[in-house]
Design an enzyme around this catalytic site. Structure first.
Site, PDB file in Angstrom:
ATOM      1  N   LYS A 124       0.842  -0.813   0.302  1.00  0.00           N
ATOM      2  CA  LYS A 124      -0.663   0.363  -0.246  1.00  0.00           C
ATOM      3  C   LYS A 124       0.550   1.112  -0.453  1.00  0.00           C
ATOM      4  O   LYS A 124       0.650   2.505  -0.591  1.00  0.00           O
ATOM      5  CB  LYS A 124      -0.942   0.536   1.406  1.00  0.00           C
ATOM      6  CG  LYS A 124      -1.761  -1.115   1.274  1.00  0.00           C
ATOM      7  CD  LYS A 124      -3.139  -1.147  -0.265  1.00  0.00           C
ATOM      8  CE  LYS A 124      -2.339  -2.488  -0.587  1.00  0.00           C
ATOM      9  NZ  LYS A 124      -2.964  -2.104  -1.987  1.00  0.00           N
ATOM     10  N   HIS A 150      -8.056   8.132  -0.988  1.00  0.00           N
ATOM     11  CA  HIS A 150      -7.969   6.138  -0.926  1.00  0.00           C
ATOM     12  C   HIS A 150      -6.516   5.984  -0.550  1.00  0.00           C
ATOM     13  O   HIS A 150      -6.343   5.042  -0.049  1.00  0.00           O
ATOM     14  CB  HIS A 150      -8.504   5.731  -2.563  1.00  0.00           C
ATOM     15  CG  HIS A 150      -8.575   3.980  -2.490  1.00  0.00           C
ATOM     16  ND1 HIS A 150      -8.992   3.339  -1.659  1.00  0.00           N
ATOM     17  CD2 HIS A 150      -7.463   3.866  -3.421  1.00  0.00           C
ATOM     18  CE1 HIS A 150      -8.638   1.909  -1.894  1.00  0.00           C
ATOM     19  NE2 HIS A 150      -7.343   2.748  -3.146  1.00  0.00           N
TER      20      HIS A 150
END
Length: 166
Positions: A124, A150
């Protein structure tokens, strides 16, 4: 005011000492939350301001080779995470299909799951490069509020999950 700040500090220290998963202590970036906060802030600042100023008087960069390598690495990293995760969770005889509670047993399969959870967290952070590539290629129309926040939110959420629920 000092009392409020002291209470916030004590609560913060309590959460990070009492509720952390002790099995992840030695993994980089999972100690203090401040490096993650710094990464997110720097990402948001680069995407919204610094990157645009940097590229203002420059031609868009051709990052085709870099992006192809990045995508290939992401494919293999996520494939590894998925396969190792599957075999050490759903296909492990110790796994409960009805209700799997947070399991802090120390077994080889649990250690592998913790490692792939950590790899997912790292992936991520690596995903933030998507937006950096948009900036460097001057594809500003692809940088939406939802896209940017996001990615930033996923870094924070996976940090919390890995730190406390690995």
């Amino acid at each position: 005011m000092a009392l409020v700040l002291r209470n916030i500090y004590q609560t913060f220290n309590y959460l990070f000492s009492e509720y952390k998963d002790p099995r992840i202590e030695d993994y980089p970036l999972l100690g203090s939350p401040w490096p993650i906060v710094a990464i997110i802030v720097l990402y948001l600042k680069f995407v919204s301001d610094w990157g645009r100023r940097l590229m203002k008087h420059r031609k868009p960069l051709d990052l085709t080779t870099v992006m192809n390598m990045y995508n290939l690495i992401q494919i293999f990293l996520n494939l590894y995470i998925g396969i190792v995760g599957l075999f050490n969770s759903y296909l492990d005889p110790d796994y409960s299909w009805r209700c799997e509670t947070i399991n802090q047993k120390d077994s080889p399969s649990r250690r592998k799951l913790i490692f792939v959870t950590y790899l997912y967290f790292i992936s991520k952070i690596i995903d933030l490069l998507d937006t950096v590539f948009f900036v460097l290629r001057k594809k500003y129309n692809q940088i939406t509020f939802l896209h940017t926040y996001h990615h930033a939110g996923m870094v924070f959420a996976t940090y919390v999950f890995t730190k406390f629920l690995a």
